[in-house]
Design a protein around this motif. Structure first.
Motif, PDB file in Angstrom:
ATOM      1  N   TRP A 169     -23.348  -5.883   4.437  1.00 19.85           N
ATOM      2  CA  TRP A 169     -22.406  -6.248   3.386  1.00 19.85           C
ATOM      3  C   TRP A 169     -22.175  -7.754   3.339  1.00 19.85           C
ATOM      4  O   TRP A 169     -22.188  -8.359   2.271  1.00 19.85           O
ATOM      5  N   GLU A 170     -21.967  -8.362   4.490  1.00 19.52           N
ATOM      6  CA  GLU A 170     -21.679  -9.796   4.519  1.00 19.52           C
ATOM      7  C   GLU A 170     -22.875 -10.610   4.041  1.00 19.52           C
ATOM      8  O   GLU A 170     -22.715 -11.627   3.368  1.00 19.52           O
ATOM      9  N   ALA A 171     -24.087 -10.186   4.373  1.00 15.64           N
ATOM     10  CA  ALA A 171     -25.279 -10.887   3.903  1.00 15.64           C
ATOM     11  C   ALA A 171     -25.376 -10.806   2.384  1.00 15.64           C
ATOM     12  O   ALA A 171     -25.711 -11.800   1.708  1.00 15.64           O
ATOM     13  N   ALA A 172     -25.085  -9.626   1.829  1.00 15.79           N
ATOM     14  CA  ALA A 172     -25.118  -9.457   0.378  1.00 15.79           C
ATOM     15  C   ALA A 172     -23.969 -10.204  -0.287  1.00 15.79           C
ATOM     16  O   ALA A 172     -24.140 -10.824  -1.342  1.00 15.79           O
ATOM     17  N   ALA A 173     -22.787 -10.157   0.325  1.00 15.12           N
ATOM     18  CA  ALA A 173     -21.626 -10.846  -0.231  1.00 15.12           C
ATOM     19  C   ALA A 173     -21.855 -12.355  -0.265  1.00 15.12           C
ATOM     20  O   ALA A 173     -21.404 -13.043  -1.189  1.00 15.12           O
ATOM     21  N   LYS A 174     -22.556 -12.872   0.717  1.00 14.47           N
ATOM     22  CA  LYS A 174     -22.874 -14.304   0.733  1.00 14.47           C
ATOM     23  C   LYS A 174     -23.714 -14.678  -0.481  1.00 14.47           C
ATOM     24  O   LYS A 174     -23.507 -15.730  -1.099  1.00 14.47           O
TER      25      LYS A 174
END
Length: 237
Positions: A128-133
């Motif tokens: 999620w954090e990689a995509a949110a970035k």
């Protein structure tokens, strides 16, 4: 001139504009998608190959599979984007190098049977954090004047058909999802430039068994949507 508004999220952000008079123009509504899917590789599926009776449902599946939101960000035609993350509850599927959202609409479409080699995958915080970035970077490069983070959460209680207040039985699931949502909203709010929060903090807001979309912790009583539009005026001022 009326402000043009795009929505990335769920009915909780779209419904108020259909329920009450307002001075805004709703331009684009990207629904039934989640952040990991948004940042994934497009599948390149023709909209004509998606067999659903509803044009809205068909468009939602098409946008999710083809990652149309990221493409749209390159040529934004609205002043404001409203984001809520209630669709993050939807499960994630993978086919080849593409992640996509297992929405009810996709599940009801012909693609559920026709797309071979797909599988449900478990979402992780790292994914999620990689995509949110990636989402944050795209939003910060976009031409929106303002990005509004609509902090909508699952409600613990609802008003039943008789007007009495009841508690949902899946309280642990509600708490778990709200904890995740709180983290995700905070991440976007702290990293998206031109971001503002919109949150209805009234503790006397409940879900509603008489909601037109049915009983759900994410389908609120009418007063919520009216308060949303009132708060929006102040956020956009």
């Amino acid at each position: 001139m009326n402000k043009k508004i795009d929505i990335l999220g769920s009915c909780v952000s779209r419904d108020p504009f259909a329920m009450f008079e307002h001075q805004y123009e709703i331009n684009n509504y990207f629904a039934r998608t989640n952040v990991i899917s948004l940042a994934s590789k497009p599948m390149k599926i023709s909209i004509y190959k998606i067999l659903l009776d509803s044009n809205f449902q068909k468009r939602s599946v098409y946008n999710d599979l083809n990652k149309q939101f990221f493409k749209y960000l390159e040529e934004v035609q609205s002043n404001v984007l409203i984001i809520d993350l209630l669709s993050e509850r939807l499960r994630l599927m993978k086919r080849g190098e593409t992640y996509f959202t297992l929405s009810d609409e996709f599940n009801k479409s012909n693609l559920m049977q026709e797309l071979k080699g797909k599988a449900v995958v478990q979402k992780t915080d790292e994914m999620w954090e990689a995509a949110a970035k990636q989402l944050v970077a795209k939003l910060n490069e976009s031409k929106y004047d303002q990005v509004i983070i609509h902090k909508a959460f699952w409600q613990e209680r609802y008003i039943d058909a008789n007007g009495d207040i009841q508690s949902f039985e899946n309280i642990d699931e509600i708490h778990e999802n709200n904890k995740k949502l709180d983290f995700m909203y905070k991440y976007l709010g702290e990293n998206v430039s031109k971001a503002s929060y919109l949150e209805i903090t009234d503790e006397e807001i409940f879900a509603d068994e008489n909601h037109k979309w049915g009983l759900s912790p994410r389908h609120y009583e009418t007063s919520y949507y009216e308060k949303f539009l009132n708060e929006l005026k102040y956020v956009l001022a």
